[in-house]
Write an enzyme that holds these catalytic residues in place. Structure first.
Site, PDB file in Angstrom:
ATOM      1  N   ASP A  44       0.834  -1.201   0.000  1.00 34.69           N
ATOM      2  CA  ASP A  44       0.000   0.000   0.000  1.00 34.69           C
ATOM      3  C   ASP A  44       0.873   1.258   0.000  1.00 34.69           C
ATOM      4  O   ASP A  44       2.029   1.226   0.428  1.00 34.69           O
ATOM      5  CB  ASP A  44      -0.891   0.038   1.251  1.00 34.69           C
ATOM      6  CG  ASP A  44      -1.914  -1.087   1.244  1.00 34.69           C
ATOM      7  OD1 ASP A  44      -2.236  -1.592   0.163  1.00 34.69           O
ATOM      8  OD2 ASP A  44      -2.360  -1.455   2.353  1.00 34.69           O
TER       9      ASP A  44
HETATM   10  N1  URA Z   1      -1.287  -6.012   3.713  1.00 28.36           N
HETATM   11  C1  URA Z   1      -1.746  -4.749   3.794  1.00 28.36           C
HETATM   12  O1  URA Z   1      -2.773  -4.494   4.424  1.00 28.36           O
HETATM   13  N2  URA Z   1      -1.057  -3.772   3.174  1.00 28.36           N
HETATM   14  C2  URA Z   1       0.088  -3.979   2.498  1.00 28.36           C
HETATM   15  O2  URA Z   1       0.667  -3.047   1.966  1.00 28.36           O
HETATM   16  C3  URA Z   1       0.562  -5.300   2.423  1.00 28.36           C
HETATM   17  C4  URA Z   1      -0.136  -6.293   3.036  1.00 28.36           C
END
Ligand code: URA
Length: 241
Positions: free
Chosen positions: A102
């Site tokens: 993310d």
């Molecule tokens: N899980 C998440 O919630 N965000 C990420 O960036 C990676 C795994």
């Protein structure tokens, strides 16, 4: 000489399976001729095109990147935000991230131009472990996190069982640090899993991917993966099939 579908996958145009579909559908040309045979061998001098768009045969390259927070896991962004490939100005190959972190998640991200490799290590059935460390709101305890080890359902979707460890509880801020190991890569999976057990994530970092760690890297740094590390990852993926 390499098999045609492998060369297309290596060029990052499509996964090997998709490349096979393109070949069978008559969408692939070798030296101007439609080639529908899957086993066809081609060399670096052959001109390959998919839908008449030339496929550039690049040497496969593999990088381990420490993605900072506030960067998109993509090669471009229509809103002009920073993307991971901005950190690789001197890399000429057309690399892209393997899976995603993310925007506000930091940590270990692999980039490559090898579509085949990318598909193998991200496929959930291959189960390459990823270790995340999350700062969560709340005082985490084992009982609360236990359902995650059995695999919970979120909005009707089953999550594979995860492993967890509580690293610390901070009574003064009412937060905890939790390590979670998963092998799937569903959207926002760690955040959703922790939220589902009442521990909303405030900060998230991916610390490990298979056996790879962020050792000696700072946010924004990258290094080349060795041949051994690439084959270890592929082996790990095969073993856990
Ligand atoms: N899980 C998440 O919630 N965000 C990420 O960036 C990676 C795994």
């Amino acid at each position: 000489m390499e098999r045609l579908q492998k060369v297309i996958a290596h060029a990052g145009v499509a996964s090997r399976r998709k490349a096979e579909e393109y070949i069978l559908a008559g969408r692939v040309k070798v030296n101007g001729e439609v080639m529908r045979e899957l086993g066809t061998k081609v060399s670096g001098r052959d001109q390959i095109a998919v839908d008449d768009i030339p496929v550039y045969q690049e040497e496969p390259v593999y990088y381990l990147f420490y993605k900072p927070r506030g960067v998109i896991s993509a090669v471009s962004d229509d809103k002009g935000r920073k993307v991971v490939t901005d950190f690789f100005p001197s890399v000429r190959e057309r690399i892209y991230p393997v899976g995603r972190l993310d925007y506000d998640t930091s940590g270990l991200l692999i980039l490559t131009n090898d579509g085949d490799f990318s598909q193998k290590i991200t496929h959930p059935k291959y189960e390459v472990d990823k270790v995340y460390v999350a700062k969560v709101k709340g005082r985490a305890d084992n009982k609360q996190l236990l359902p995650l080890t059995r695999g919970i359902k979120i909005e009707g979707q089953k999550m594979a069982p995860a492993k967890f460890q509580i690293l610390s509880n901070d009574v003064s801020t009412g937060t905890s640090i939790v390590e979670l190991t998963i092998h799937e890569g569903k959207n926002h999976q760690v955040k959703n899993m922790l939220k589902a057990v009442g521990l909303p994530v405030q900060k998230l970092k991916r610390e490990k991917y298979g056996e790879l760690t962020l050792e000696r890297l700072r946010p924004g740094d990258y290094r080349v993966l060795s041949k051994k590390e690439v084959s270890q990852l592929l082996n790990l993926a095969k073993k856990s099939k």
